[in-house]
Design a protein around this motif. Sequence first.
Motif, PDB file in Angstrom:
ATOM      1  N   ARG A 432       0.837  -1.207   0.000  1.00  0.00           N
ATOM      2  CA  ARG A 432       0.000   0.000   0.000  1.00  0.00           C
ATOM      3  C   ARG A 432       0.866   1.249   0.000  1.00  0.00           C
ATOM      4  O   ARG A 432       1.847   1.336   0.747  1.00  0.00           O
ATOM      5  N   ASP A 433       0.522   2.217  -0.805  1.00  0.00           N
ATOM      6  CA  ASP A 433       1.217   3.499  -0.809  1.00  0.00           C
ATOM      7  C   ASP A 433       0.658   4.320   0.350  1.00  0.00           C
ATOM      8  O   ASP A 433      -0.362   4.987   0.232  1.00  0.00           O
ATOM      9  N   LYS A 434       1.360   4.271   1.473  1.00  0.00           N
ATOM     10  CA  LYS A 434       0.806   4.803   2.712  1.00  0.00           C
ATOM     11  C   LYS A 434       1.002   6.312   2.847  1.00  0.00           C
ATOM     12  O   LYS A 434       2.048   6.845   2.471  1.00  0.00           O
ATOM     13  N   PRO A 435       0.005   6.984   3.417  1.00  0.00           N
ATOM     14  CA  PRO A 435       0.200   8.392   3.767  1.00  0.00           C
ATOM     15  C   PRO A 435       1.086   8.507   5.006  1.00  0.00           C
ATOM     16  O   PRO A 435       1.587   7.502   5.518  1.00  0.00           O
ATOM     17  N   ASP A 436       1.261   9.716   5.511  1.00  0.00           N
ATOM     18  CA  ASP A 436       2.129   9.955   6.664  1.00  0.00           C
ATOM     19  C   ASP A 436       1.751   9.062   7.834  1.00  0.00           C
ATOM     20  O   ASP A 436       0.571   8.860   8.129  1.00  0.00           O
ATOM     21  N   LYS A 437       2.774   8.526   8.505  1.00  0.00           N
ATOM     22  CA  LYS A 437       2.562   7.574   9.600  1.00  0.00           C
ATOM     23  C   LYS A 437       1.661   8.137  10.702  1.00  0.00           C
ATOM     24  O   LYS A 437       0.728   7.479  11.162  1.00  0.00           O
ATOM     25  N   TYR A 438       1.954   9.346  11.137  1.00  0.00           N
ATOM     26  CA  TYR A 438       1.181   9.931  12.234  1.00  0.00           C
ATOM     27  C   TYR A 438      -0.288  10.040  11.875  1.00  0.00           C
ATOM     28  O   TYR A 438      -1.163   9.661  12.664  1.00  0.00           O
ATOM     29  N   PHE A 439      -0.585  10.548  10.692  1.00  0.00           N
ATOM     30  CA  PHE A 439      -1.979  10.753  10.311  1.00  0.00           C
ATOM     31  C   PHE A 439      -2.703   9.427  10.108  1.00  0.00           C
ATOM     32  O   PHE A 439      -3.910   9.316  10.355  1.00  0.00           O
TER      33      PHE A 439
END
Length: 522
Positions: A432-439
Amino acid sequence: MIQKTEKQALLDWEEFLEGIRNSTPVDINETEEEKAKRIAFLEKEGNEEEWFKYYFPKYSFAKPAKFHVESAKRFIYTKRIAQSRKWARGLSKSTRRMFEVFYLTFAKKFKTNMLLISKSEDNAVRLLSPYKGNLEANQRLINDYGVQEKPGSWSEYEFVTRGKCAFRAVGADQNPRGSRLDELRVTIIVFDDVDDDEVCRNPERVDQRFTWIQKAVLPTVDISGDYRIAFDNNVIAENCCTLRFAQYANDDETVNIRDEYGKSVWREKNSEADIDDMLRLLSYEAAQGEYFNNPISKGKVFTEMTYGKCPPMEDLPFVIIYADPSPSNKDKPSLKSKAKNSCKAVSIIGPLNLKYYLYKCFVDVTTNYTFIEWLYAARDYVVQQSKGKVQVYVYIENNTLQDPFYQQVLLPLIFEIGKERRDVLGVTPDDRDKPDKYFRIEGTLEPLNRLGQFIMNIEEKDDPHMKRMETQFLSVSPQSKTMDGPDSVEGGVHIAKNKVFITDEPGNGIMMVKRKTSSKRY
Protein backbone atom coordinates in the motif's frame (compact mmCIF):
# COMPACT_ATOMS: atom_id res chain seq x y z
CA MET A 1 26.11 25.15 59.86
CA ILE A 2 27.40 27.11 56.86
CA GLN A 3 30.95 27.02 58.22
CA LYS A 4 30.69 23.29 58.72
CA THR A 5 29.50 22.86 55.14
CA GLU A 6 32.36 24.98 53.81
CA LYS A 7 34.83 23.06 55.94
CA GLN A 8 33.48 19.77 54.67
CA ALA A 9 33.71 21.04 51.09
CA LEU A 10 37.38 21.91 51.63
CA LEU A 11 38.05 18.49 53.11
CA ASP A 12 36.31 16.80 50.18
CA TRP A 13 38.35 18.88 47.73
CA GLU A 14 41.62 18.01 49.43
CA GLU A 15 40.65 14.34 49.36
CA PHE A 16 39.95 14.68 45.65
CA LEU A 17 43.35 16.28 45.05
CA GLU A 18 45.06 13.61 47.11
CA GLY A 19 43.46 10.95 44.93
CA ILE A 20 44.89 12.63 41.84
CA ARG A 21 48.34 12.92 43.41
CA ASN A 22 48.37 9.27 44.45
CA SER A 23 47.29 8.11 41.00
CA THR A 24 50.01 10.05 39.14
CA PRO A 25 53.38 9.00 40.59
CA VAL A 26 56.54 9.99 38.73
CA ASP A 27 59.90 8.26 38.35
CA ILE A 28 62.28 10.35 40.44
CA ASN A 29 65.25 8.44 39.02
CA GLU A 30 64.42 9.32 35.40
CA THR A 31 67.17 11.33 33.70
CA GLU A 32 66.45 14.50 31.73
CA GLU A 33 67.34 12.65 28.53
CA GLU A 34 64.94 9.82 29.33
CA LYS A 35 62.26 12.32 30.28
CA ALA A 36 62.62 14.24 27.01
CA LYS A 37 62.51 11.00 25.01
CA ARG A 38 59.37 9.81 26.85
CA ILE A 39 57.56 13.12 26.35
CA ALA A 40 58.50 13.20 22.66
CA PHE A 41 57.03 9.70 22.24
CA LEU A 42 53.82 10.60 24.05
CA GLU A 43 53.37 13.84 22.09
CA LYS A 44 53.97 12.20 18.71
CA GLU A 45 50.92 12.35 16.48
CA GLY A 46 49.13 9.01 16.59
CA ASN A 47 49.98 8.45 20.26
CA GLU A 48 47.16 10.55 21.67
CA GLU A 49 45.65 7.64 23.56
CA GLU A 50 49.04 6.83 25.10
CA TRP A 51 49.26 10.45 26.25
CA PHE A 52 45.79 10.28 27.80
CA LYS A 53 46.56 7.01 29.56
CA TYR A 54 49.89 8.19 30.99
CA TYR A 55 48.74 11.55 32.36
CA PHE A 56 45.27 10.44 33.49
CA PRO A 57 45.57 6.86 34.77
CA LYS A 58 42.85 7.50 37.34
CA TYR A 59 40.31 7.95 34.55
CA SER A 60 41.78 5.52 32.02
CA PHE A 61 40.67 2.28 33.61
CA ALA A 62 39.04 0.97 30.42
CA LYS A 63 40.43 0.79 26.91
CA PRO A 64 38.75 3.39 24.69
CA ALA A 65 36.31 2.34 22.00
CA LYS A 66 36.85 3.08 18.33
CA PHE A 67 34.40 5.98 18.37
CA HIS A 68 36.32 7.57 21.26
CA VAL A 69 39.61 7.45 19.36
CA GLU A 70 38.26 8.74 16.06
CA SER A 71 36.22 11.56 17.60
CA ALA A 72 39.21 12.73 19.65
CA LYS A 73 41.40 12.98 16.58
CA ARG A 74 38.82 15.02 14.74
CA PHE A 75 38.50 17.43 17.65
CA ILE A 76 42.25 17.82 18.09
CA TYR A 77 43.29 18.15 14.46
CA THR A 78 40.38 20.11 12.94
CA LYS A 79 41.33 23.75 13.30
CA ARG A 80 37.78 25.08 13.27
CA ILE A 81 35.41 22.43 14.50
CA ALA A 82 31.88 22.56 15.84
CA GLN A 83 31.50 19.07 17.22
CA SER A 84 28.24 17.58 18.45
CA ARG A 85 28.63 14.45 20.57
CA LYS A 86 25.22 12.94 21.21
CA TRP A 87 26.70 10.13 23.27
CA ALA A 88 24.60 8.12 25.70
CA ARG A 89 25.05 8.19 29.44
CA GLY A 90 28.05 6.18 30.59
CA LEU A 91 30.19 6.81 27.49
CA SER A 92 32.60 9.29 29.11
CA LYS A 93 31.64 12.50 27.32
CA SER A 94 33.03 14.90 29.93
CA THR A 95 36.17 12.93 30.80
CA ARG A 96 37.23 12.40 27.20
CA ARG A 97 36.71 16.08 26.49
CA MET A 98 39.02 17.01 29.36
CA PHE A 99 41.71 14.71 27.95
CA GLU A 100 41.48 16.41 24.58
CA VAL A 101 41.52 19.96 25.94
CA PHE A 102 44.62 19.21 28.01
CA TYR A 103 46.30 17.46 25.07
CA LEU A 104 45.75 20.56 22.95
CA THR A 105 47.01 22.77 25.78
CA PHE A 106 50.17 20.87 26.68
CA ALA A 107 51.13 18.57 23.82
CA LYS A 108 50.09 20.85 20.96
CA LYS A 109 50.89 24.13 22.79
CA PHE A 110 47.45 25.45 21.84
CA LYS A 111 46.58 28.84 23.32
CA THR A 112 43.67 27.71 25.46
CA ASN A 113 41.08 30.23 26.60
CA MET A 114 38.15 28.00 27.44
CA LEU A 115 34.54 28.49 28.44
CA LEU A 116 32.74 25.54 29.99
CA ILE A 117 29.00 26.16 29.61
CA SER A 118 26.39 24.20 31.54
CA LYS A 119 22.74 24.55 32.55
CA SER A 120 23.68 26.43 35.73
CA GLU A 121 26.76 28.08 37.14
CA ASP A 122 26.98 25.52 39.94
CA ASN A 123 26.86 22.71 37.42
CA ALA A 124 29.49 24.40 35.27
CA VAL A 125 31.77 24.75 38.31
CA ARG A 126 31.27 21.08 39.15
CA LEU A 127 32.16 20.02 35.61
CA LEU A 128 35.20 22.31 35.55
CA SER A 129 36.54 21.04 38.88
CA PRO A 130 38.42 18.04 37.37
CA TYR A 131 40.32 20.48 35.15
CA LYS A 132 41.25 22.60 38.16
CA GLY A 133 42.10 19.57 40.29
CA ASN A 134 44.44 18.07 37.71
CA LEU A 135 46.19 21.38 37.11
CA GLU A 136 46.78 21.62 40.86
CA ALA A 137 47.66 18.05 41.77
CA ASN A 138 48.48 15.91 38.73
CA GLN A 139 52.12 15.10 39.45
CA ARG A 140 52.81 13.88 35.93
CA LEU A 141 51.52 17.07 34.30
CA ILE A 142 53.49 19.17 36.79
CA ASN A 143 56.64 17.08 36.37
CA ASP A 144 56.60 17.35 32.56
CA TYR A 145 54.98 20.74 31.95
CA GLY A 146 55.66 22.68 35.13
CA VAL A 147 53.60 24.09 38.01
CA GLN A 148 50.30 25.39 36.66
CA GLU A 149 48.59 27.07 39.61
CA LYS A 150 48.96 30.85 39.50
CA PRO A 151 48.38 32.71 42.79
CA GLY A 152 45.80 35.46 42.57
CA SER A 153 44.14 33.98 39.47
CA TRP A 154 42.79 30.77 40.89
CA SER A 155 39.14 30.32 41.91
CA GLU A 156 36.59 27.59 41.32
CA TYR A 157 34.79 29.78 38.77
CA GLU A 158 37.82 30.90 36.76
CA PHE A 159 41.54 30.18 36.77
CA VAL A 160 44.54 31.13 34.65
CA THR A 161 47.68 28.99 34.52
CA ARG A 162 51.23 30.29 34.66
CA GLY A 163 51.42 29.53 30.96
CA LYS A 164 48.53 31.94 30.38
CA CYS A 165 45.82 29.37 29.63
CA ALA A 166 42.42 30.29 31.00
CA PHE A 167 39.40 28.21 32.08
CA ARG A 168 36.04 29.71 33.05
CA ALA A 169 32.72 28.19 34.20
CA VAL A 170 29.57 29.84 32.84
CA GLY A 171 25.99 28.97 33.63
CA ALA A 172 23.26 29.11 31.00
CA ASP A 173 21.99 32.62 30.30
CA GLN A 174 24.90 34.27 32.13
CA ASN A 175 26.99 36.86 30.35
CA PRO A 176 30.10 35.23 28.81
CA ARG A 177 31.36 38.48 27.37
CA GLY A 178 34.64 39.86 28.62
CA SER A 179 36.31 36.46 28.44
CA ARG A 180 39.30 37.81 26.53
CA LEU A 181 42.71 36.89 27.98
CA ASP A 182 44.94 39.82 27.08
CA GLU A 183 44.74 39.85 23.28
CA LEU A 184 43.47 36.24 23.13
CA ARG A 185 39.77 35.72 22.53
CA VAL A 186 38.01 32.47 23.49
CA THR A 187 39.50 29.50 21.64
CA ILE A 188 37.58 26.57 23.15
CA ILE A 189 33.90 26.40 24.08
CA VAL A 190 32.61 23.23 25.70
CA PHE A 191 28.85 22.92 26.22
CA ASP A 192 28.31 20.14 28.74
CA ASP A 193 24.92 19.19 30.17
CA VAL A 194 23.29 22.37 28.86
CA ASP A 195 19.84 20.92 28.25
CA ASP A 196 17.53 20.82 31.23
CA ASP A 197 14.32 18.78 31.57
CA GLU A 198 12.30 21.72 32.85
CA VAL A 199 13.50 24.06 30.09
CA CYS A 200 12.89 21.46 27.38
CA ARG A 201 9.24 21.22 28.40
CA ASN A 202 8.78 24.86 27.36
CA PRO A 203 9.48 25.58 23.68
CA GLU A 204 9.84 29.31 24.36
CA ARG A 205 12.57 28.70 26.93
CA VAL A 206 14.41 26.41 24.52
CA ASP A 207 14.20 29.19 21.93
CA GLN A 208 15.59 31.69 24.43
CA ARG A 209 18.45 29.43 25.48
CA PHE A 210 19.54 28.60 21.97
CA THR A 211 19.30 32.26 20.99
CA TRP A 212 21.63 33.02 23.91
CA ILE A 213 24.03 30.34 22.70
CA GLN A 214 24.11 31.75 19.19
CA LYS A 215 24.17 35.43 20.03
CA ALA A 216 26.11 35.63 23.30
CA VAL A 217 28.38 32.55 23.47
CA LEU A 218 29.50 31.49 20.01
CA PRO A 219 30.67 34.96 18.90
CA THR A 220 33.18 35.04 21.78
CA VAL A 221 35.63 33.16 19.55
CA ASP A 222 37.87 34.98 17.09
CA ILE A 223 36.15 34.76 13.72
CA SER A 224 39.51 34.50 11.91
CA GLY A 225 41.28 32.29 14.46
CA ASP A 226 41.51 28.60 15.26
CA TYR A 227 38.83 27.43 17.65
CA ARG A 228 37.15 24.31 18.95
CA ILE A 229 33.45 24.28 19.84
CA ALA A 230 31.98 21.16 21.44
CA PHE A 231 28.43 20.28 22.43
CA ASP A 232 28.31 17.20 24.67
CA ASN A 233 24.83 16.06 25.60
CA ASN A 234 22.66 13.03 25.02
CA VAL A 235 19.28 13.89 23.50
CA ILE A 236 16.86 14.31 26.41
CA ALA A 237 13.90 15.85 24.55
CA GLU A 238 12.48 16.11 21.07
CA ASN A 239 12.93 19.88 21.31
CA CYS A 240 16.32 20.68 22.83
CA CYS A 241 19.48 22.70 22.27
CA THR A 242 21.45 19.55 21.55
CA LEU A 243 19.46 18.76 18.42
CA ARG A 244 19.47 22.40 17.35
CA PHE A 245 23.24 22.71 17.66
CA ALA A 246 23.69 19.47 15.71
CA GLN A 247 22.08 21.12 12.70
CA TYR A 248 24.93 23.63 12.58
CA ALA A 249 27.81 21.33 13.58
CA ASN A 250 30.39 20.25 11.03
CA ASP A 251 31.03 17.10 13.09
CA ASP A 252 27.84 15.47 14.34
CA GLU A 253 27.83 12.03 15.95
CA THR A 254 25.20 9.96 17.75
CA VAL A 255 26.35 6.99 19.83
CA ASN A 256 23.91 4.90 21.85
CA ILE A 257 24.79 2.55 24.69
CA ARG A 258 24.36 -0.35 22.26
CA ASP A 259 25.36 -0.43 18.61
CA GLU A 260 23.33 -1.32 15.54
CA TYR A 261 23.90 -5.01 16.27
CA GLY A 262 22.52 -4.74 19.80
CA LYS A 263 25.92 -4.97 21.47
CA SER A 264 27.61 -2.63 23.93
CA VAL A 265 29.49 0.10 22.05
CA TRP A 266 32.10 0.18 24.82
CA ARG A 267 32.50 -3.46 25.79
CA GLU A 268 35.72 -2.82 27.68
CA LYS A 269 33.73 -0.82 30.24
CA ASN A 270 30.02 -1.59 29.90
CA SER A 271 29.28 -5.31 29.68
CA GLU A 272 25.96 -6.61 28.39
CA ALA A 273 25.10 -7.61 31.96
CA ASP A 274 25.88 -4.08 33.19
CA ILE A 275 23.56 -2.57 30.60
CA ASP A 276 20.81 -5.09 31.27
CA ASP A 277 20.99 -4.46 35.01
CA MET A 278 20.56 -0.72 34.50
CA LEU A 279 17.80 -0.96 31.89
CA ARG A 280 15.92 -3.29 34.20
CA LEU A 281 15.64 -0.42 36.69
CA LEU A 282 14.30 2.06 34.16
CA SER A 283 11.05 2.49 32.33
CA TYR A 284 11.13 2.14 28.56
CA GLU A 285 10.75 5.94 28.21
CA ALA A 286 13.63 6.70 30.59
CA ALA A 287 15.95 4.16 28.98
CA GLN A 288 15.28 5.46 25.48
CA GLY A 289 16.04 9.04 26.51
CA GLU A 290 19.17 8.40 28.58
CA TYR A 291 20.81 5.56 26.69
CA PHE A 292 19.44 5.57 23.13
CA ASN A 293 19.08 9.28 22.29
CA ASN A 294 15.40 8.69 21.66
CA PRO A 295 13.36 10.83 24.07
CA ILE A 296 9.72 9.84 24.31
CA SER A 297 7.25 12.43 25.51
CA LYS A 298 3.60 11.91 26.25
CA GLY A 299 1.35 12.74 23.31
CA LYS A 300 -2.20 14.01 23.27
CA VAL A 301 -3.75 11.66 20.71
CA PHE A 302 -3.88 8.58 22.97
CA THR A 303 -4.22 9.51 26.63
CA GLU A 304 -4.97 5.97 27.83
CA MET A 305 -5.28 2.53 26.34
CA THR A 306 -8.02 -0.03 26.89
CA TYR A 307 -7.12 -3.48 28.16
CA GLY A 308 -9.58 -6.33 28.23
CA LYS A 309 -10.12 -10.05 27.81
CA CYS A 310 -9.75 -11.22 24.22
CA PRO A 311 -12.29 -13.70 22.82
CA PRO A 312 -11.16 -17.25 22.02
CA MET A 313 -9.30 -17.21 18.71
CA GLU A 314 -11.42 -19.96 17.24
CA ASP A 315 -14.39 -17.56 17.40
CA LEU A 316 -12.67 -15.08 15.07
CA PRO A 317 -13.29 -14.99 11.31
CA PHE A 318 -9.52 -14.70 10.79
CA VAL A 319 -6.33 -13.34 12.37
CA ILE A 320 -3.95 -10.78 10.92
CA ILE A 321 -0.24 -10.88 11.74
CA TYR A 322 1.24 -7.59 10.58
CA ALA A 323 4.95 -6.84 10.63
CA ASP A 324 6.62 -3.45 10.36
CA PRO A 325 10.33 -3.91 9.56
CA SER A 326 11.01 -0.18 9.97
CA PRO A 327 12.17 2.33 8.94
CA SER A 328 9.27 3.61 6.90
CA ASN A 329 7.99 6.78 5.30
CA LYS A 330 10.88 9.26 5.16
CA ASP A 331 13.35 6.97 6.91
CA LYS A 332 13.74 4.34 4.23
CA PRO A 333 16.02 1.37 4.81
CA SER A 334 18.98 0.94 2.51
CA LEU A 335 20.76 -2.19 1.45
CA LYS A 336 23.83 -0.93 3.27
CA SER A 337 21.89 -1.01 6.52
CA LYS A 338 20.44 -4.48 6.07
CA ALA A 339 22.31 -5.92 9.05
CA LYS A 340 21.64 -3.03 11.35
CA ASN A 341 19.11 -2.66 14.10
CA SER A 342 16.06 -0.45 14.18
CA CYS A 343 12.81 -0.52 16.11
CA LYS A 344 10.64 -3.24 14.59
CA ALA A 345 7.17 -4.51 15.41
CA VAL A 346 4.93 -7.51 14.85
CA SER A 347 1.27 -7.40 15.93
CA ILE A 348 -1.34 -10.16 16.15
CA ILE A 349 -4.78 -8.67 15.53
CA GLY A 350 -8.18 -10.34 15.58
CA PRO A 351 -11.44 -8.64 14.51
CA LEU A 352 -14.80 -9.56 16.00
CA ASN A 353 -18.10 -7.66 16.10
CA LEU A 354 -16.66 -4.29 15.10
CA LYS A 355 -13.86 -4.57 17.65
CA TYR A 356 -10.18 -5.17 17.07
CA TYR A 357 -8.16 -7.12 19.60
CA LEU A 358 -4.39 -6.95 19.96
CA TYR A 359 -3.65 -10.45 21.25
CA LYS A 360 0.11 -10.21 21.35
CA CYS A 361 2.93 -8.10 19.95
CA PHE A 362 6.68 -7.90 19.60
CA VAL A 363 8.17 -4.39 19.73
CA ASP A 364 11.85 -3.65 20.20
CA VAL A 365 15.09 -2.51 18.63
CA THR A 366 16.44 -5.70 17.15
CA THR A 367 18.07 -7.40 14.19
CA ASN A 368 16.34 -8.47 10.99
CA TYR A 369 16.94 -12.11 11.90
CA THR A 370 15.14 -11.75 15.24
CA PHE A 371 12.38 -9.81 13.48
CA ILE A 372 11.69 -12.78 11.18
CA GLU A 373 11.86 -15.13 14.17
CA TRP A 374 9.08 -12.99 15.71
CA LEU A 375 6.92 -13.68 12.65
CA TYR A 376 7.29 -17.42 13.12
CA ALA A 377 6.67 -17.07 16.86
CA ALA A 378 3.51 -15.05 16.15
CA ARG A 379 2.20 -17.72 13.77
CA ASP A 380 2.97 -20.45 16.33
CA TYR A 381 1.12 -18.45 18.98
CA VAL A 382 -1.99 -18.20 16.81
CA VAL A 383 -1.95 -21.90 15.97
CA GLN A 384 -1.57 -22.81 19.64
CA GLN A 385 -4.26 -20.42 20.88
CA SER A 386 -6.78 -21.32 18.16
CA LYS A 387 -5.92 -25.03 18.02
CA GLY A 388 -5.45 -24.48 14.28
CA LYS A 389 -9.08 -23.51 13.79
CA VAL A 390 -8.64 -19.95 12.49
CA GLN A 391 -7.30 -18.66 9.20
CA VAL A 392 -4.06 -16.70 9.59
CA TYR A 393 -2.86 -13.97 7.21
CA VAL A 394 0.72 -12.74 7.52
CA TYR A 395 1.72 -9.36 6.07
CA ILE A 396 4.94 -7.35 5.97
CA GLU A 397 4.99 -3.66 5.16
CA ASN A 398 6.66 -3.29 1.78
CA ASN A 399 6.15 -0.02 -0.03
CA THR A 400 7.96 0.86 -3.25
CA LEU A 401 11.19 2.09 -1.68
CA GLN A 402 11.30 -0.83 0.75
CA ASP A 403 10.87 -3.48 -1.93
CA PRO A 404 14.59 -4.11 -2.62
CA PHE A 405 15.11 -4.51 1.13
CA TYR A 406 12.19 -6.94 1.35
CA GLN A 407 13.34 -8.96 -1.66
CA GLN A 408 17.05 -9.04 -0.88
CA VAL A 409 17.11 -9.17 2.94
CA LEU A 410 13.82 -10.25 4.53
CA LEU A 411 12.69 -12.94 2.08
CA PRO A 412 16.03 -14.82 2.24
CA LEU A 413 15.77 -14.75 6.04
CA ILE A 414 12.20 -16.07 5.89
CA PHE A 415 13.38 -19.00 3.74
CA GLU A 416 16.51 -19.54 5.85
CA ILE A 417 14.57 -19.81 9.12
CA GLY A 418 11.79 -21.76 7.41
CA LYS A 419 14.30 -24.25 6.08
CA GLU A 420 15.69 -24.76 9.57
CA ARG A 421 12.14 -25.34 10.86
CA ARG A 422 11.12 -27.34 7.79
CA ASP A 423 8.12 -25.06 7.53
CA VAL A 424 8.38 -21.92 5.39
CA LEU A 425 6.02 -19.14 6.49
CA GLY A 426 3.68 -17.77 3.85
CA VAL A 427 4.01 -13.98 3.81
CA THR A 428 2.20 -11.34 1.77
CA PRO A 429 3.94 -7.99 1.20
CA ASP A 430 1.74 -4.99 1.96
CA ASP A 431 2.56 -2.65 -0.89
CA ARG A 432 0.00 0.00 0.00
CA ASP A 433 1.22 3.50 -0.81
CA LYS A 434 0.81 4.80 2.71
CA PRO A 435 0.20 8.39 3.77
CA ASP A 436 2.13 9.96 6.66
CA LYS A 437 2.56 7.57 9.60
CA TYR A 438 1.18 9.93 12.23
CA PHE A 439 -1.98 10.75 10.31
CA ARG A 440 -2.59 7.08 9.52
CA ILE A 441 -2.34 6.12 13.18
CA GLU A 442 -4.43 9.06 14.35
CA GLY A 443 -7.12 8.64 11.70
CA THR A 444 -7.46 4.86 11.88
CA LEU A 445 -6.81 3.97 15.51
CA GLU A 446 -7.71 6.99 17.66
CA PRO A 447 -11.48 6.68 17.00
CA LEU A 448 -11.38 2.95 17.69
CA ASN A 449 -9.47 3.49 20.92
CA ARG A 450 -11.72 6.35 22.06
CA LEU A 451 -14.86 4.26 21.44
CA GLY A 452 -13.44 1.18 23.16
CA GLN A 453 -13.24 -0.77 19.91
CA PHE A 454 -9.49 -1.33 20.07
CA ILE A 455 -8.61 -3.61 22.97
CA MET A 456 -5.21 -4.78 24.14
CA ASN A 457 -4.95 -8.23 25.70
CA ILE A 458 -5.10 -7.92 29.50
CA GLU A 459 -3.20 -11.19 29.83
CA GLU A 460 -0.19 -9.60 28.06
CA LYS A 461 -0.26 -6.30 29.97
CA ASP A 462 2.93 -7.05 31.93
CA ASP A 463 4.82 -8.38 28.92
CA PRO A 464 7.74 -6.04 28.05
CA HIS A 465 6.72 -5.91 24.40
CA MET A 466 3.15 -4.94 25.25
CA LYS A 467 4.48 -2.28 27.63
CA ARG A 468 6.58 -0.83 24.84
CA MET A 469 3.55 -0.89 22.55
CA GLU A 470 1.49 1.05 25.11
CA THR A 471 4.29 3.56 25.65
CA GLN A 472 4.57 4.19 21.93
CA PHE A 473 0.81 4.69 21.64
CA LEU A 474 0.82 7.21 24.51
CA SER A 475 3.67 9.14 22.90
CA VAL A 476 2.12 9.42 19.43
CA SER A 477 2.48 12.95 18.10
CA PRO A 478 3.47 14.62 14.82
CA GLN A 479 7.02 14.97 16.21
CA SER A 480 7.34 11.45 17.62
CA LYS A 481 10.11 9.33 16.11
CA THR A 482 8.99 6.08 17.73
CA MET A 483 5.64 4.86 16.42
CA ASP A 484 6.60 1.51 14.91
CA GLY A 485 4.36 -0.49 17.25
CA PRO A 486 1.21 1.57 16.55
CA ASP A 487 2.17 1.60 12.87
CA SER A 488 2.06 -2.21 12.77
CA VAL A 489 -1.35 -2.17 14.47
CA GLU A 490 -2.65 0.37 11.95
CA GLY A 491 -1.43 -1.80 9.10
CA GLY A 492 -3.20 -4.86 10.49
CA VAL A 493 -6.45 -3.03 11.27
CA HIS A 494 -6.48 -1.43 7.81
CA ILE A 495 -6.17 -4.83 6.15
CA ALA A 496 -8.80 -6.34 8.43
CA LYS A 497 -11.25 -3.56 7.59
CA ASN A 498 -10.72 -4.08 3.86
CA LYS A 499 -10.86 -7.86 4.09
CA VAL A 500 -14.19 -8.19 5.84
CA PHE A 501 -17.18 -6.01 6.67
CA ILE A 502 -18.85 -7.28 9.85
CA THR A 503 -22.51 -6.67 10.54
CA ASP A 504 -24.86 -8.12 13.15
CA GLU A 505 -27.94 -9.45 11.39
CA PRO A 506 -30.42 -11.54 13.43
CA GLY A 507 -30.57 -15.04 12.08
CA ASN A 508 -27.65 -14.56 9.76
CA GLY A 509 -24.81 -14.40 12.28
CA ILE A 510 -21.71 -12.74 10.87
CA MET A 511 -21.62 -11.75 7.22
CA MET A 512 -18.25 -11.27 5.51
CA VAL A 513 -18.22 -9.05 2.43
CA LYS A 514 -15.07 -8.12 0.50
CA ARG A 515 -14.83 -4.35 0.23
CA LYS A 516 -14.26 -2.87 -3.20
CA THR A 517 -11.23 -0.69 -3.61
CA SER A 518 -12.01 3.00 -3.83
CA SER A 519 -9.71 5.38 -5.68
CA LYS A 520 -10.62 8.04 -3.14
CA ARG A 521 -9.32 6.07 -0.17
CA TYR A 522 -5.76 5.33 0.87
